[in-house]
Write a protein that holds these residues in place. Structure first.
Motif, short mmCIF file in Angstrom:
data_model
loop_
_atom_site.label_atom_id
_atom_site.label_comp_id
_atom_site.label_asym_id
_atom_site.label_seq_id
_atom_site.Cartn_x
_atom_site.Cartn_y
_atom_site.Cartn_z
N VAL A 106 0.98 -1.43 -0.27
CA VAL A 106 -0.08 -0.27 -0.04
C VAL A 106 0.93 1.33 0.21
O VAL A 106 0.55 1.86 -1.02
CB VAL A 106 -0.48 0.35 1.24
N GLY A 107 2.22 1.39 0.59
CA GLY A 107 2.53 2.63 1.25
C GLY A 107 3.38 2.72 0.07
O GLY A 107 3.32 3.71 -0.82
N TYR A 108 3.63 1.59 -0.74
CA TYR A 108 4.98 1.49 -2.42
C TYR A 108 3.86 2.39 -3.42
O TYR A 108 4.74 2.94 -3.92
CB TYR A 108 5.36 0.49 -2.11
N ILE B 18 10.41 -9.57 -12.09
CA ILE B 18 10.85 -10.39 -11.18
C ILE B 18 11.08 -9.15 -10.28
O ILE B 18 10.85 -7.79 -10.17
CB ILE B 18 12.73 -9.82 -12.31
N THR B 19 11.36 -9.49 -8.63
CA THR B 19 11.00 -8.51 -8.01
C THR B 19 11.91 -8.19 -6.94
O THR B 19 12.69 -8.95 -6.75
CB THR B 19 9.44 -9.20 -7.07
N ASP B 20 12.22 -6.88 -6.90
CA ASP B 20 13.43 -6.66 -5.43
C ASP B 20 13.04 -7.25 -4.59
O ASP B 20 12.76 -6.19 -3.67
CB ASP B 20 13.95 -5.28 -5.67
N ALA C 281 3.30 -8.46 -9.02
CA ALA C 281 3.63 -8.50 -7.80
C ALA C 281 2.55 -7.59 -7.10
O ALA C 281 2.82 -8.29 -5.51
CB ALA C 281 4.87 -8.39 -7.60
N ILE C 282 2.27 -6.24 -7.13
CA ILE C 282 2.17 -5.85 -6.33
C ILE C 282 0.82 -5.66 -6.02
O ILE C 282 -0.09 -6.02 -4.65
CB ILE C 282 2.10 -3.67 -6.70
N TRP C 283 0.02 -6.46 -6.83
CA TRP C 283 -1.84 -7.16 -7.09
C TRP C 283 -1.17 -8.20 -6.22
O TRP C 283 -2.03 -8.29 -5.51
CB TRP C 283 -1.87 -6.87 -8.67
N LEU C 284 -0.37 -8.77 -6.17
CA LEU C 284 -0.54 -9.86 -5.77
C LEU C 284 -0.21 -9.89 -4.14
O LEU C 284 -0.79 -10.38 -3.22
CB LEU C 284 0.35 -11.23 -5.64
N MET C 285 1.17 -8.79 -3.74
CA MET C 285 0.86 -8.56 -2.32
C MET C 285 -0.11 -8.07 -1.29
O MET C 285 -0.72 -8.53 -0.36
CB MET C 285 1.86 -7.81 -1.92
N ALA D 28 12.38 -2.62 -8.25
CA ALA D 28 11.66 -2.46 -8.97
C ALA D 28 10.25 -3.69 -7.98
O ALA D 28 10.73 -5.33 -7.75
CB ALA D 28 11.84 -3.24 -10.33
N VAL D 29 9.10 -3.40 -8.04
CA VAL D 29 8.13 -4.24 -7.65
C VAL D 29 7.11 -4.02 -9.30
O VAL D 29 6.26 -2.81 -9.11
CB VAL D 29 7.56 -4.65 -6.45
N PRO D 30 6.96 -5.40 -9.81
CA PRO D 30 6.14 -5.08 -10.83
C PRO D 30 4.34 -4.89 -10.68
O PRO D 30 4.48 -5.27 -8.95
CB PRO D 30 6.64 -6.68 -11.53
#
Length: 566
Positions: free
Chosen positions: A72-74, A388-390, A448-452, A443-445
């Motif tokens: 959320v913050g990201y 790829i997520t950092d 990946a944001i959706w999944l998190m 990088a957070v694609p």
């Protein structure tokens, strides 16, 4: 059946995934266009499965909740930090006032109705549709100097109140802002919205002054230069200027002279004669709208044999924030490139002449690869497709946020702390903002944001529902009706105050007021309903800033409401 129940009790992790599956299934069911949504569906299924006497370690829900909060913050970080600039201060002030109203109204309703701490936290979370309050409030309650039994009893009341108040919080707020809101903002509502669109370079009447408002994509077409305009030779620049003056940002990509070889990369001075074939880059409706301007479309497969590319670009060039989209279309760096969409946080903002880009915006562009590469470099950082997520960045952010948030100062019996969850949210904002400035790391694609976001929140909610299951029905019977009525007040009163503030105090345009109300309450469903109701994307311009502020403050209110009630 007994074997299944014992298996779930012995391996509770399976109960979590069963809850997720059933919850998402229930959340998708629509009745007259309304659905519970995944979060409420998962919570209710968790309560149902919790009747089987399944116990899950609180560490599980805390872990996934921190992942959710960082995401959320990201996501809101760039908008949150960039909104602190001078031009964003009125909207920030508006969002802060609305968030305070959400807190105070919930607190007053709780005092009047005699709700306990757990019901009050759930009321705040559900009526304001901010699920994260459940986790933040739980963390804060666990720090109170009370017995474990008291903590458990209080925490188990939170999902009860949340479930009762969430439905009206979502549907009621969207209905109120989309249907009642315009009526409360004056009889000349439509006129003021259209005038504001005009000030941004929007479409008024028959004068199509919009930049690219109709662009859902671009196409390459071969047009033969057969109109009277080519009775004398014209340069490529003259033809493009003709199209721009008609309001059409269309570019000449290739030329096949009537008698000659294909010109792969025409320059502004390239001469076009009658009968030449031109590859034009633009939306199909504008390319073939007036055949008298250029000529008729023809088939020429060989002339169209070149590579095109569509990518997203993160805006990092600070110089571009002073340039309107209308001015940008004449920049040499932009030549040959179509702007398809502009994303600011979760909102798709309108592409009108006088709208300006902000650092952290994501611009979707399309054109020939060489042109796209040039414009992407000018805008900022091209976000090439990646899976790829950092995780170094994500893990470090969550760790630092948790450490900072865990610092506690006690005043008597009351702990003053952001809690680990609040610290992770703040650190997510900082890390998201840093990423928007230097996109070469962290990088957070988007998938990946959706999944998190979804996996993190819904696993947390699933565990909350399962653990609260045995006490849920009792709590619902005790305070169900009064909670529902209180939820209506907590959902609507701050929105009414917001409409009046926007109209009489901040004197926003009505469309901006509606978008700011939806953003401050972080209700994306309301934004969609508003835009459909008034037939305008203008509310998205105020939604982004207020959403970033609202999403942060409303989550932190989970700490504050516990302190107020304790």
């Amino acid at each position: 059946m007994d074997w299944i129940i014992k298996t779930l009790q012995n391996t509770p992790e399976l109960a979590i995934f069963l809850t997720l599956a059933l919850g998402f299934a229930v959340g998708k069911v629509k009745i007259k266009g309304f659905s519970l949504g995944s979060v409420t569906g998962v919570l209710l299924m968790g309560v149902l499965i919790g009747q089987l006497g399944i116990t899950i370690s609180p560490t599980v829900k805390s872990t996934f909740f921190l992942i959710f909060l960082f995401a959320v913050g990201y996501s809101v970080g760039p908008q949150f930090i960039h909104s602190l600039k001078k031009e964003g201060l009125p909207q920030i002030g508006f969002a802060v006032i609305i968030c305070l109203c959400c807190l105070v109204v919930a607190w007053i309703c709780a005092l009047v109705a005699g709700f306990d701490l757990g019901n009050t936290a759930g009321l705040l979370a559900g009526a304001n549709t901010i699920s994260a309050v459940i986790g933040v409030a739980t963390d804060t309650i666990n720090q109170l100097s009370i017995s474990t039994e008291q903590k458990t009893s209080i925490i188990n009341q939170i999902p009860v109140a949340y479930a009762v108040t969430y439905i009206f919080g979502t549907a009621g707020t969207a209905w109120f802002l989309a249907s009642v809101g315009p009526k409360l903002l004056g009889k000349d509502f439509d006129k003021k919205v259209r005038e504001y669109e005009q000030s941004l370079g929007g479409d008024i009447g028959d004068n199509d002054a919009s930049m690219e408002d109709a662009y859902d994509g671009t196409t390459f077409r071969v047009i033969e230069a057969s109109s009277d305009h080519f009775n004398q030779p014209r340069t490529a620049q003259e033809v493009e200027t003709l199209l721009v003056n008609r309001g059409w940002p269309v570019y000449i990509e290739r030329i096949r002279p009537l008698n000659g070889e294909i010109i792969q990369e025409p320059t502004a001075e390239t001469v076009i004669n009658k009968g030449d074939r031109l590859v034009l880059n633009g939306p199909i409706d504008t390319l073939i709208a007036d055949e008298n301007a250029i000529g008729k479309e023809v088939a020429d497969v060989e002339l169209l044999d070149f590579k095109a590319e569509a990518i997203r670009v993160i805006v990092t060039n600070k110089d571009i924030t002073s340039i309107t989209l209308k001015s940008l279309k004449t920049y040499k760096e932009r030549h040959g490139v179509i702007i398809r969409k502009i994303y600011r946080g979760k909102a798709d903002i309108p592409k009108l002449n006088n709208v300006k880009l902000q650092r952290g915006d994501v611009v979707e562009i399309e054109g020939r690869k060489a042109d796209v590469d040039r414009f992407a470099k000018y805008l900022g950082y091209p976000e090439r497709p990646t899976n790829i997520t950092d995780l170094l960045y994500v893990g470090l952010g969550i760790f630092l946020g948790g450490i900072i948030g865990s610092l506690t100062i006690r005043t008597g019996n009351i702990p003053l702390s952001l809690s680990a969850s609040g610290g992770v949210l703040i650190m997510g904002i900082i890390f998201g903002w840093a990423r928007s400035l230097r996109p070469t790391f962290g990088a957070v694609p988007e998938p990946a944001i959706w999944l998190m976001n979804n996996l993190g929140l819904n696993i947390f909610i699933a565990v909350v529902g399962i653990n609260a299951g045995p006490d849920f029905i009792t709590g619902l019977k005790a305070a169900g009706v009064s909670l529902f009525v209180a939820g209506i007040f907590v959902s609507i009163v701050p929105m009414f105050i917001g409409l009046m503030l926007g109209r009489f105090v901040f004197k926003f345009n009505p469309a901006i007021t509606l978008g700011a109300c939806a953003g401050a309450r972080t209700t994306t469903a309301a934004l969609g309903a508003i835009q459909d109701g008034i037939n305008s994307k203008v509310p998205a311009l105020s939604y982004t800033t207020t959403y970033a502020i609202g999403n942060t403050l409303l989550i932190i209110w989970g700490v504050v409401i516990v302190l107020l009630m304790s």
